[in-house]
Design a protein around this motif. Structure first.
Motif, PDB file in Angstrom:
ATOM      1  N   GLY A 165      26.212  30.647  -9.595  1.00  0.00           N
ATOM      2  CA  GLY A 165      26.108  32.094  -9.697  1.00  0.00           C
ATOM      3  C   GLY A 165      24.809  32.568  -9.082  1.00  0.00           C
ATOM      4  N   LEU A 166      24.804  33.836  -8.700  1.00  0.00           N
ATOM      5  CA  LEU A 166      23.620  34.407  -8.073  1.00  0.00           C
ATOM      6  C   LEU A 166      23.311  35.743  -8.713  1.00  0.00           C
ATOM      7  N   VAL A 167      22.093  35.863  -9.199  1.00  0.00           N
ATOM      8  CA  VAL A 167      21.637  37.141  -9.743  1.00  0.00           C
ATOM      9  C   VAL A 167      20.615  37.677  -8.766  1.00  0.00           C
ATOM     10  N   ILE A 168      20.831  38.871  -8.292  1.00  0.00           N
ATOM     11  CA  ILE A 168      19.920  39.353  -7.264  1.00  0.00           C
ATOM     12  C   ILE A 168      19.552  40.823  -7.429  1.00  0.00           C
ATOM     13  N   ALA A 169      18.277  41.077  -7.217  1.00  0.00           N
ATOM     14  CA  ALA A 169      17.794  42.450  -7.068  1.00  0.00           C
ATOM     15  C   ALA A 169      17.517  42.569  -5.576  1.00  0.00           C
ATOM     16  N   ARG A 210      28.180  39.139   0.626  1.00  0.00           N
ATOM     17  CA  ARG A 210      29.638  39.185   0.595  1.00  0.00           C
ATOM     18  C   ARG A 210      30.220  37.808   0.913  1.00  0.00           C
ATOM     19  N   ARG A 211      29.633  37.184   1.911  1.00  0.00           N
ATOM     20  CA  ARG A 211      30.123  35.855   2.286  1.00  0.00           C
ATOM     21  C   ARG A 211      29.927  34.869   1.131  1.00  0.00           C
ATOM     22  N   ILE A 212      28.772  34.975   0.504  1.00  0.00           N
ATOM     23  CA  ILE A 212      28.496  34.079  -0.616  1.00  0.00           C
ATOM     24  C   ILE A 212      29.501  34.313  -1.728  1.00  0.00           C
ATOM     25  N   SER A 213      29.739  35.573  -1.982  1.00  0.00           N
ATOM     26  CA  SER A 213      30.694  35.914  -3.030  1.00  0.00           C
ATOM     27  C   SER A 213      32.077  35.382  -2.688  1.00  0.00           C
ATOM     28  N   GLU A 214      32.471  35.549  -1.425  1.00  0.00           N
ATOM     29  CA  GLU A 214      33.800  35.097  -1.017  1.00  0.00           C
ATOM     30  C   GLU A 214      33.937  33.584  -1.051  1.00  0.00           C
ATOM     31  N   SER A 215      32.807  32.914  -0.887  1.00  0.00           N
ATOM     32  CA  SER A 215      32.899  31.452  -0.899  1.00  0.00           C
ATOM     33  C   SER A 215      32.931  30.929  -2.326  1.00  0.00           C
ATOM     34  N   GLY A 216      33.062  31.828  -3.287  1.00  0.00           N
ATOM     35  CA  GLY A 216      33.305  31.372  -4.647  1.00  0.00           C
ATOM     36  C   GLY A 216      32.111  31.412  -5.581  1.00  0.00           C
ATOM     37  N   THR A 217      30.968  31.887  -5.096  1.00  0.00           N
ATOM     38  CA  THR A 217      29.812  32.005  -5.981  1.00  0.00           C
ATOM     39  C   THR A 217      29.806  33.391  -6.613  1.00  0.00           C
ATOM     40  N   LEU A 218      29.591  33.403  -7.895  1.00  0.00           N
ATOM     41  CA  LEU A 218      29.543  34.666  -8.620  1.00  0.00           C
ATOM     42  C   LEU A 218      28.293  35.425  -8.186  1.00  0.00           C
ATOM     43  N   VAL A 219      28.450  36.659  -7.778  1.00  0.00           N
ATOM     44  CA  VAL A 219      27.281  37.445  -7.379  1.00  0.00           C
ATOM     45  C   VAL A 219      27.145  38.654  -8.301  1.00  0.00           C
ATOM     46  N   LEU A 220      25.973  38.825  -8.839  1.00  0.00           N
ATOM     47  CA  LEU A 220      25.719  39.947  -9.736  1.00  0.00           C
ATOM     48  C   LEU A 220      24.397  40.597  -9.359  1.00  0.00           C
ATOM     49  N   CYS A 221      24.424  41.898  -9.185  1.00  0.00           N
ATOM     50  CA  CYS A 221      23.170  42.592  -8.904  1.00  0.00           C
ATOM     51  C   CYS A 221      22.521  42.977 -10.222  1.00  0.00           C
ATOM     52  N   VAL A 222      21.223  42.914 -10.236  1.00  0.00           N
ATOM     53  CA  VAL A 222      20.535  43.300 -11.448  1.00  0.00           C
ATOM     54  C   VAL A 222      19.426  44.268 -11.073  1.00  0.00           C
ATOM     55  N   ASP A 223      19.266  45.292 -11.898  1.00  0.00           N
ATOM     56  CA  ASP A 223      18.237  46.290 -11.691  1.00  0.00           C
ATOM     57  C   ASP A 223      18.546  47.138 -10.462  1.00  0.00           C
ATOM     58  N   ILE A 224      18.461  46.545  -9.297  1.00  0.00           N
ATOM     59  CA  ILE A 224      18.791  47.254  -8.066  1.00  0.00           C
ATOM     60  C   ILE A 224      20.247  46.976  -7.738  1.00  0.00           C
ATOM     61  N   TYR A 225      21.003  48.017  -7.464  1.00  0.00           N
ATOM     62  CA  TYR A 225      22.412  47.775  -7.156  1.00  0.00           C
ATOM     63  C   TYR A 225      22.773  48.404  -5.829  1.00  0.00           C
ATOM     64  N   LEU A 226      23.901  48.000  -5.309  1.00  0.00           N
ATOM     65  CA  LEU A 226      24.316  48.462  -3.992  1.00  0.00           C
ATOM     66  C   LEU A 226      25.600  49.261  -4.147  1.00  0.00           C
ATOM     67  N   PRO A 227      25.497  50.589  -4.108  1.00  0.00           N
ATOM     68  CA  PRO A 227      26.638  51.422  -4.470  1.00  0.00           C
ATOM     69  C   PRO A 227      27.838  51.253  -3.545  1.00  0.00           C
ATOM     70  N   ARG A 228      27.598  50.879  -2.299  1.00  0.00           N
ATOM     71  CA  ARG A 228      28.722  50.786  -1.368  1.00  0.00           C
ATOM     72  C   ARG A 228      29.369  49.405  -1.391  1.00  0.00           C
ATOM     73  N   GLU A 229      28.816  48.543  -2.214  1.00  0.00           N
ATOM     74  CA  GLU A 229      29.370  47.183  -2.259  1.00  0.00           C
ATOM     75  C   GLU A 229      30.139  46.999  -3.563  1.00  0.00           C
ATOM     76  N   LYS A 230      30.961  45.996  -3.558  1.00  0.00           N
ATOM     77  CA  LYS A 230      31.819  45.809  -4.716  1.00  0.00           C
ATOM     78  C   LYS A 230      31.201  44.896  -5.788  1.00  0.00           C
ATOM     79  N   PHE A 231      29.981  44.458  -5.582  1.00  0.00           N
ATOM     80  CA  PHE A 231      29.376  43.552  -6.569  1.00  0.00           C
ATOM     81  C   PHE A 231      29.166  44.254  -7.900  1.00  0.00           C
ATOM     82  N   HIS A 232      29.434  43.536  -8.934  1.00  0.00           N
ATOM     83  CA  HIS A 232      29.117  44.076 -10.249  1.00  0.00           C
ATOM     84  C   HIS A 232      27.612  44.138 -10.412  1.00  0.00           C
ATOM     85  N   TYR A 233      27.175  44.977 -11.330  1.00  0.00           N
ATOM     86  CA  TYR A 233      25.732  45.080 -11.523  1.00  0.00           C
ATOM     87  C   TYR A 233      25.384  45.407 -12.966  1.00  0.00           C
ATOM     88  N   VAL A 234      24.163  45.107 -13.292  1.00  0.00           N
ATOM     89  CA  VAL A 234      23.584  45.478 -14.575  1.00  0.00           C
ATOM     90  C   VAL A 234      22.306  46.229 -14.247  1.00  0.00           C
TER      91      VAL A 234
END
Lengths: 340, 340
Positions: free
Chosen positions: A121-125, A137-161
């Motif tokens: 999994g990857l947690v990223i600001a 996106r590529r990382i996410s598609e290759s099967g790694t869980l991607v989660l944005c934290v604090d800073i989020y990307l509104p145009r992307e589909k990643f979940h965020y906290v």
DNA sequence: CTGAAAGCGCTAACAA
DNA sequence: TTGTTAGCGCTTTCAG
């Protein structure tokens, strides 16, 4: 020197490697009680630890979570990372913490390295407002869980906290207005991202602002000092400051001190994050003294942030079909009136 | 989804896997210029990244350094870790940061995990005064470079990078004496280790101390407050405080405020590490105001610490025969006189 | 129930 | 100069 391996145990106990692997991994495989006990005992006696590298190679999962933040020493990141590390370790995950220094190239390097280590999994600001989104996106598609934290990307589909910055900023600005502030200066970071824009939007929701009262600086004390001095030189009846982050406070205090404006009595202020005053010399000290009463603070709930992040990762990794919605945590406004 | 592998490149270019491996690892192997270029090109085109897990399994080296500290959010650890991470990453090492929470069991778990991941080096500020030294010894003997940082273990043979606490403490205490302090209170941590004892020894070198003026607390504000109040209730002509670490300062300020003793004018103090005053409420604010002038600070050279640590690791990993001596870095005393 | 064997992607020793 | 091959330690499939 080699660590103890499955093979060693198999040899010592006279059973097959497979049997040992099955027993030690608690797989629901029937095996004689005699053998099972013997295996467990030898493993303990020789302090067997699975070779996580070999396991990762086979499973294509490392039992590790990558955490990439712009800077692990400022704002709430250190605390967030610490809480995350403790929680994830309790769930059996190792945490790989990386500093992107808010630099997309550096971030990219880290992401590539993490990827080739098979993080689960990857947690990223994200740095620089998500320039590396395609890679993410590529990382996410290759099967790694991607989660944005604090800073989020509104145009992307990643979940965020993240923190619900807009609502809290609105409340904070309303408080300023209630204190009789008729002209709100907004002191913010030059480098923008959505979570910061939310705060600005919240302030605009509550009070009307002229564009020239929005001061955006690099988080560098000297520059902030200068910009604030310029702003405060105008006749300032009814002026007040909204700080996008109190890490910009030192510069403002420097300016206020220079102009002999006591804060908050002659200049009400409110901002995000607890003010941290590091005394690194007489200059610092003099500036801090211009703050003559406590000021209200909009405090993000870092513990909840870590909690939600860890929950998302552990639950979703255990059960990939689990559904989650992104989270916007409410911030708390500490109206700390002086009781002296 | 699989990452691109050597095999893929070999297939695409029609050469052997070995050839690809050799070229991509810049091994001094003669190969046709034609082929070499083709290999490099395809690797770049397909954004080839070596599978670090597979490589580690084979090499028994992970290209990673473990860093284990008691707490990554306090004192100088965040900064130290950040600097280390940046430097080591520049040398191609990934940094695995772990929190031991100053708990030997937790530390042990982390160490075992790190070990089974084949870290090349380990940087540790040992928890609980080195209870895990035997494990560290085993790790060292199994070929992993072990280096203590900040906290060192005098009875062990591990190299270390630390601050020369004794000398700086001596100078600091001498400064107090010079200010007319005739009774020095020593405020320190209950949980001891050599680096802290060095500071106490330094103070004792400079001034004579009675055992009951040595106040050792848990780093918990309430307890410090209480202990300092008790100490300060005695008639305190000529009293002064030496703080083993300024992270204990808040509790002392609470006590001083309660007893209405202005610091430093009525009670000179000096201590290690920059005072960090976080304003988390009106109570905090009131306590900070009891500090009415800047106080001198004994500042450790964190940058040099990170520098030496990184140098030790990178040089010694590249050339294991390199000789190194442990390092005790001088601290700097900031005599910050007020200029207001 | 139990064990042999294939192979993850890479490296390095050895053949050709 | 080049390619083949034998593992690293573990998981997992598939025969016994």
């Amino acid at each position: 020197m080699r660590l103890f391996s499955l093979k060693d145990i198999a040899k010592k106990t006279g059973v097959s490697i497979t049997a040992v692997s099955n027993v030690l991994n608690r797989r629901p495989i029937r095996i004689g009680d005699e053998k099972r006990r013997l295996i467990v005992k030898t493993a303990r006696d020789f302090n067997y630890r699975p070779n996580l590298i070999a396991r990762s190679l086979k499973r294509k999962k490392a039992g590790a979570i990558g955490v990439v933040v712009p800077d692990m020493t400022t704002l709430h990141y250190p605390e967030l990372i610490r809480l995350l590390e403790v929680k994830l370790f309790a769930h059996g995950y190792q945490t790989l913490i990386c500093n992107s220094q808010d630099n997309a190239l550096c971030e990219k390097e880290h992401l590539e390295t993490l990827r080739s280590r098979f993080i689960d999994g990857l947690v990223i600001a994200p740095a620089e407002n998500g320039i590396n989104a395609p890679l993410l996106r590529r990382i996410s598609e290759s099967g790694t869980l991607v989660l944005c934290v604090d800073i989020y990307l509104p145009r992307e589909k990643f979940h965020y906290v993240t923190t619900d910055g807009r609502t809290s900023a609105r409340q904070g600005a309303a408080w300023l207005a209630g204190k009789g502030v008729s002209r709100v200066f907004y002191l913010g970071e030059r480098q923008r991202h959505q979570a910061l824009d939310d705060r600005l939007a919240g302030v605009k929701d509550a009070v009307s602002m002229s564009q020239k009262d929005i001061i955006l600086c690099a988080p560098e004390r000297g520059e902030i000092h200068e910009r604030c001095r310029t702003a405060l030189r105008d006749p300032l009846s009814g002026a007040g400051f909204f700080l996008e982050s109190n890490r910009l406070l030192p510069g403002l205090l420097d300016a206020a001190r220079e102009l002999r404006i006591a804060i908050p009595v002659n200049l009400p202020i409110i901002g995000f994050d607890s003010p941290v005053l590091v005394i690194n010399g007489a200059e610092d000290f003099a500036s801090w003294r211009i703050l003559t009463a406590p000021v209200p603070v909009i405090r993000q709930n870092v513990a909840a942030m870590a909690e939600e992040t860890a929950k998302y990762l552990t639950v979703k990794l255990a059960k990939p079909t689990a559904r989650f919605a992104s989270v916007r945590l409410p911030a708390e406004i500490i109206f700390q009136e002086s009781k002296t």
